[in-house]
Design an enzyme around this catalytic site. Structure first.
Site, PDB file in Angstrom:
ATOM      1  N   SER A 190       0.837  -1.186   0.000  1.00 60.44           N
ATOM      2  CA  SER A 190       0.000   0.000   0.000  1.00 60.44           C
ATOM      3  C   SER A 190       0.882   1.250   0.000  1.00 60.44           C
ATOM      4  O   SER A 190       1.685   1.427  -0.904  1.00 60.44           O
ATOM      5  CB  SER A 190      -0.961  -0.033   1.189  1.00 60.44           C
ATOM      6  OG  SER A 190      -1.971   0.922   1.030  1.00 60.44           O
ATOM      7  N   ASP A 413      -8.448  -6.452  -4.660  1.00 59.77           N
ATOM      8  CA  ASP A 413      -8.064  -5.315  -3.830  1.00 59.77           C
ATOM      9  C   ASP A 413      -9.138  -4.236  -3.879  1.00 59.77           C
ATOM     10  O   ASP A 413      -9.440  -3.691  -4.939  1.00 59.77           O
ATOM     11  CB  ASP A 413      -6.728  -4.757  -4.331  1.00 59.77           C
ATOM     12  CG  ASP A 413      -6.099  -3.752  -3.385  1.00 59.77           C
ATOM     13  OD1 ASP A 413      -6.845  -2.943  -2.787  1.00 59.77           O
ATOM     14  OD2 ASP A 413      -4.869  -3.771  -3.241  1.00 59.77           O
ATOM     15  N   HIS A 447      -6.834  -6.147  -0.078  1.00 59.97           N
ATOM     16  CA  HIS A 447      -5.750  -5.174  -0.012  1.00 59.97           C
ATOM     17  C   HIS A 447      -4.703  -5.591   1.014  1.00 59.97           C
ATOM     18  O   HIS A 447      -4.943  -5.536   2.221  1.00 59.97           O
ATOM     19  CB  HIS A 447      -6.291  -3.797   0.324  1.00 59.97           C
ATOM     20  CG  HIS A 447      -5.256  -2.720   0.288  1.00 59.97           C
ATOM     21  ND1 HIS A 447      -4.495  -2.464  -0.825  1.00 59.97           N
ATOM     22  CD2 HIS A 447      -4.832  -1.836   1.228  1.00 59.97           C
ATOM     23  CE1 HIS A 447      -3.670  -1.473  -0.577  1.00 59.97           C
ATOM     24  NE2 HIS A 447      -3.842  -1.086   0.666  1.00 59.97           N
TER      25      HIS A 447
END
Length: 543
Positions: A190, A413, A447
């Site tokens: 991320s 995601d 994610h």
């Protein structure tokens, strides 16, 4: 709270400039390096140009069943980039691992010792940083108020902190062991994936091997445009969510019913959701509004969630949207839940970015509700955004040093659409095999972790083998676990664009029963969108 896990940090390992043959690397992995000074002696200042460092505490921590004995170091790089560094006292073998941070960071996640597939589980010195500021509770990582008037804090978060903390950690390692690390690695997901790519692009000498998971490298469009889009298209005039969490199981089951078989197996996951042409209108309520159907307004909102944001002329303002198969992950991120305090995480991130971080200090800011999906508002985000972004496709300096980069992304995601990573990868490689870059696309993964069938993916072992033994990764095994931690599925993920194909025998939950196959059609992953000029902007660098 799951959104905090969503932006969870991922590991990072640092390799120095010493040249290693594969045989020498293996021998070094077996040879523990002992300290040349005491742990307590590290409590002092380290004079580094542009990165004055202060160790504020250092104490030996006893070994546990999972961790080796180590010297636990805490300190900061001026002005305020706090870090934690853990130095094995008996099993260190010359490697350094630096973790990326998640969200807007604002805290130091205690760095864990990583399993690199080599002798001695504690042979790696590990570090993490808060990226130069302290976030406010309760969520911390979605707080941007610290950046409203503090350019130094912004600069640390934008690009400086991961670089200067790597320099500080290596100086402390040299002081403790008498030599800098032999090899250095970074891995993050991320925002940590963004940090990973900006290190490869802007600081090519810092790390020998880098893992960038679900990278938020198109930071300003991601936070300003895409998270704002997620918040706006699912908000009714009265502020309530249009699509509710109660509708997600039926929506997800309908997607699987329509598309699960398209990859050759009916196994609860979409290996490449781009092949799915599901229309949510098939779930339109024909009678009362129940959890099993969608109202017309919910159908419209769902269609918009699957689509990228665009302006009134059809110009895409972000490279992708939600993928079919990701629906169950929308609760919390897109749809507010009690666990997120009644505010969707996407809205909180976007609003904090637009209020406090997305524009020059003192310039007019914006909010989720005031933002307009126009080229004008897109361009207003660019002057500050290029300081965060890590979109440059020039990795030549990193590659000349022999650096290796592993990219990965989950197909399901909910926070960062995988289309952006695919677009970046094709621009980077021009669709041709590279000696220094690999991409892995993980079916059903949310994610940075979690999912319906596959829940874990970590290519760090493969990266270390590539850097130190010259073994380029062709496959990494993804794992699925249930709520009790039991393994329910393993599946090979082959280097993109290859895909996993069932060999026809044995369990479909066993990775051993799959082989690689070429893509079913030519790869065309470049997306033409408003941010294309951003790929040519390298971004600033710290001292």
């Amino acid at each position: 709270m799951r959104p905090l896990k969503i932006f969870a940090t991922v590991a990072a390992l640092t390799l120095a400039t010493t040249t290693f043959t594969p045989a020498a690397a293996t021998a070094a992995a077996d040879a523990a390096v002992r300290p040349v000074t005491t742990c307590a002696a590290l409590v002092r200042g380290f004079t580094l140009p542009g990165a004055a460092t202060h160790v504020t505490s250092a104490a030996v921590v006893a070994a546990t069943g999972t961790d080796p004995e180590y010297c636990g170091v805490a300190g900061y790089v001026e002005p305020a980039a706090r870090f934690e560094l853990r130095l094995p006292t008996k099993t260190y073998a010359g490697r350094y691992l630096q973790y990326g941070c998640g969200g807007f960071c604002g805290l130091v996640n205690p760095p864990e010792f990583a399993d690199c597939g080599l002798p001695h589980g504690g042979d790696v010195a590990v570090a993490a940083t808060d990226d130069g500021h302290v976030g406010k509770t309760p969520a911390v990582v979605d707080d941007g108020s610290w950046g409203a008037h503090d350019q130094a804090a912004r600069t640390d978060f934008e690009y400086r902190a991961p670089h200067v903390v790597s320099r500080a950690s290596k100086a402390i390692i040299q002081a403790f062991y008498g030599a800098p690390p032999r090899k250095s690695y970074f891995t993050g997901c991320s925002d940590g994936g963004r940090e990973a790519l900006l290190l490869a692009q802007r600081y090519p000498a810092d790390f020998d091997g880098i893992v960038a998971g679900a990278p938020a490298n198109d930071w300003s469009p991601l936070l300003g445009e895409y998270q704002t889009w997620l918040a706006r298209v699912n908000t009714a005039a009265d502020g309530s969510p249009i699509l509710t969490a109660a509708k997600l199981p039926a929506l997800h089951n309908a997607v699987l019913a329509a598309c699960d078989r398209l990859d050759g197996l009916t196994d609860g996951q979409l290996d490449d959701p781009r092949a799915c042409r599901f229309d949510p209108a098939t779930l339109t309520c024909s009678g009362p509004d129940t959890p099993a159907c969608l109202t017309p307004a919910q159908v419209t909102a769902t269609r918009k969630l699957y689509a990228p944001p665009a302006d009134a002329h059809g110009t895409l303002l972000y490279p992708g949207g939600q993928q079919p198969g990701s629906e169950l992950s929308w609760a919390g991120w897109i749809i507010p839940t009690p666990e997120t305090g009644g505010v969707a995480f996407a809205r909180s991130l976007a609003d904090n970015y637009l209020r406090y971080l997305g524009y020059p200090i003192g310039a007019p800011a914006s909010t989720v509700d005031a933002f307009t999906f126009t080229r004008r508002d897109f361009d207003r985000l660019t002057p500050v955004g290029v300081r965060y972004n890590a979109l440059s496709t020039d990795l030549s300096a990193f590659q000349r040093r022999g650096g290796k980069l592993v990219l990965w992304h989950g197909w399901a995601d909910e926070a960062i659409p995988p289309a952006g990573t695919l677009d970046y990868y094709q621009r980077l490689t021009h669709g041709r095999p590279q000696d220094s870059v690999r991409l892995f696309m993980v079916p059903s993964l949310y994610h940075c972790g979690g999912g319906t069938t596959l829940t874990e993916f970590d290519p760090l072992r493969e990266l270390v083998a590539w850097v130190e033994r010259g073994t380029a990764p062709t496959r990494v095994t993804a794992t699925g676990r249930d709520a009790d931690g039991h393994v329910t599925r393993t599946r090979p993920v082959f280097a993109y664009p290859q895909r996993a194909v069932y060999d026809g025998t044995g369990s479909v939950d066993d990775a051993a029963n799959f082989r690689p196959a070429p893509p079913t059609s030519p790869v065309r992953d470049v997306v033409h969108w408003a941010g294309e000029p951003l790929y040519a902007i390298p971004g600033p660098v710290a001292p």
